[in-house]
Enzyme design. Structure first.
Site, short mmCIF file in Angstrom:
data_model
loop_
_atom_site.label_atom_id
_atom_site.label_comp_id
_atom_site.label_asym_id
_atom_site.label_seq_id
_atom_site.Cartn_x
_atom_site.Cartn_y
_atom_site.Cartn_z
N PRO A 112 0.83 -1.21 0.00
CA PRO A 112 0.00 0.00 0.00
C PRO A 112 0.87 1.26 0.00
O PRO A 112 1.89 1.30 0.67
CB PRO A 112 -0.79 -0.10 1.31
CG PRO A 112 -0.63 -1.50 1.79
CD PRO A 112 0.56 -2.10 1.13
N ALA A 115 1.79 4.04 3.41
CA ALA A 115 1.09 3.51 4.58
C ALA A 115 2.04 2.97 5.64
O ALA A 115 1.64 2.23 6.54
CB ALA A 115 0.11 2.44 4.15
N SER A 119 6.67 1.53 0.70
CA SER A 119 6.37 1.38 -0.72
C SER A 119 7.32 2.20 -1.59
O SER A 119 7.84 1.70 -2.60
CB SER A 119 4.93 1.81 -1.01
OG SER A 119 4.74 3.15 -0.57
N ALA A 122 10.81 0.68 -1.81
CA ALA A 122 10.85 -0.52 -2.64
C ALA A 122 10.85 -0.16 -4.12
O ALA A 122 11.59 -0.74 -4.92
CB ALA A 122 9.67 -1.43 -2.30
N ASP A 164 14.49 2.68 5.43
CA ASP A 164 13.64 1.98 4.45
C ASP A 164 14.43 1.44 3.28
O ASP A 164 14.24 0.31 2.85
CB ASP A 164 12.61 2.96 3.86
CG ASP A 164 11.49 3.27 4.80
OD1 ASP A 164 11.71 3.17 6.02
OD2 ASP A 164 10.40 3.61 4.32
O1 PMV Z 1 6.11 5.81 6.55
P1 PMV Z 1 7.43 5.37 6.04
O2 PMV Z 1 7.49 3.90 5.71
O3 PMV Z 1 7.96 6.23 4.92
O4 PMV Z 1 8.49 5.55 7.24
C1 PMV Z 1 8.86 6.81 7.71
C2 PMV Z 1 9.81 6.63 8.84
C3 PMV Z 1 10.33 7.90 9.50
O5 PMV Z 1 11.23 7.49 10.53
C4 PMV Z 1 9.20 8.69 10.13
C5 PMV Z 1 11.06 8.80 8.52
C6 PMV Z 1 12.34 8.18 8.00
O6 PMV Z 1 12.72 8.51 6.87
O7 PMV Z 1 12.99 7.40 8.72
#
Ligand code: PMV
Length: 350
Positions: A112, A115, A119, A122, A164
């Protein structure tokens, strides 16, 4: 035609605090984005995206995301998706020293959008890998993770950690602290994800935490406390691996489950982590109600994952109870078991 696919992730611990140099532990999950790259004879980039929770769109453009695509889907989501593909293409051109390379790109994803399941990371990781390979200039994983980070950093106005993109590239569980990124061994944890059908605005949420942290010493302390939770969780994982917890080695372990005591302790830390994120204002009613549904169903612990504001929670439960409870929870659009993706980005068609 080259196809690569990269996994999404959940945060076991540490989102938001990782932006301020605290450690975080994300884990890759078996939900993937696949990117196909076919070099063109001109310098245009044509992007076709399917299954991006966008009904699918096709658009041709030759440069930046400023050229607005003529498609009937929510503009911010299209622009976001386009921005990531655009940045991935720029990184691939740079890595292959081919500034005028054009591509036909297709994106398919079962993660998704926006969320909290990574995503965009990836798509960027798979996109850079596919585009550089299509040009005959593959890059190694460390460089790929670094370039994917730079692409995300650029699209998100400097508000991105390496978590990520590194996790999606390497697969498995990883530890990220500032620029320091390492894969870590972890047992195969029984993740269950609940998705509210929505998305949070990562930039806004990150900025909100930044403001709170500036304004209140106790908000800065809360960020540090998240770091303490992560360090405690990491030590638990390391001990479990040292003691040979099932699922923690490189050998296939069948249906063996991590010890109940480990799950109980990790779950407690996840609950704590959720509380601290909530104090920082990044939870939402839908996320809290899914977290409580999971806990009431007997999950070892549950927390939001990613930026928050809407999107997904992750719980630990080896039984079906949490998934079932979530599927009956108001505000939960989808509930599914998420297997740890031990393999990161991979080539589907060379
Ligand atoms: O919502 P996502 O999967 O993009 O994760 C963001 C995670 C944060 O720590 C809030 C920001 C980051 O880039 O680490």
């Amino acid at each position: 035609m080259t196809v690569c696919e990269a996994p999404g992730k959940v945060y076991l611990f540490g989102e938001h605090a990782v932006v301020y140099g605290e450690p975080a532990v994300p884990a890759a999950i078996e939900r993937r984005a696949a990117v196909t790259a076919e070099p063109r004879s001109d310098d245009h980039v044509r992007v076709e995206a399917e299954d991006l929770s966008l009904n699918g769109f096709t658009v041709e453009y030759s440069g930046g995301t400023g050229d607005h695509p003529d498609v009937d889907v929510p503009t911010p989501l299209v622009e976001a998706a386009m921005g990531y593909v655009d940045a991935a293409v720029r990184q691939a051109r740079d890595a292959a020293d081919a500034p005028d390379a054009g591509f036909d790109i297709t994106v398919e994803s079962d993660i998704p959008l926006g969320a909290g399941l990574g995503s965009s990371a990836a798509v960027v990781v798979a996109g850079i890998d596919a585009a550089t390979r299509a040009l005959g200039e593959p890059i190694d994983r460390r460089e790929l993770a670094d370039r994917a980070y730079r692409a995300e950093h650029e699209v998100q106005d400097g508000q991105a950690s390496r978590a990520d993109t590194f996790c999606s590239t390497m697969g498995g569980a990883v530890r990220v602290e500032g620029d320091d990124c390492e894969p870590i061994e972890a047992p195969n944890l029984p993740f269950v994800v609940g998705f509210d059908g929505g998305a949070g605005d990562t930039g806004e949420l990150v900025a909100g935490v930044g403001e709170l942290r500036e304004e209140y010493g106790f908000a800065a302390d809360t960020v540090e406390s998240i770091g303490d939770v992560v360090r405690t969780g990491e030590a638990l994982l390391a001990d479990a691996v040292a003691e040979g917890a099932p699922g923690s080695g490189s050998e296939p372990t069948g249906d063996a489950e991590p010890p109940a005591e480990l799950l109980a302790e990790l779950g407690e830390l996840m609950d704590f982590n959720h509380g601290l994120l909530s104090a920082l204002g990044v939870s939402a009613r839908s996320l809290d109600s899914m977290v409580w549904a999971a806990r009431n169903a007997g999950a070892h612990g549950a927390k939001l994952t990613g930026a928050g504001g809407g999107g997904c929670i992750v719980a630990l439960d080896e039984s079906d109870a949490t998934e079932t409870a979530l599927s009956f929870t108001q505000g939960c659009e989808d509930a599914f078991r998420a297997e740890l993706a031990t393999e990161g980005v991979r080539v589907v068609e060379p």
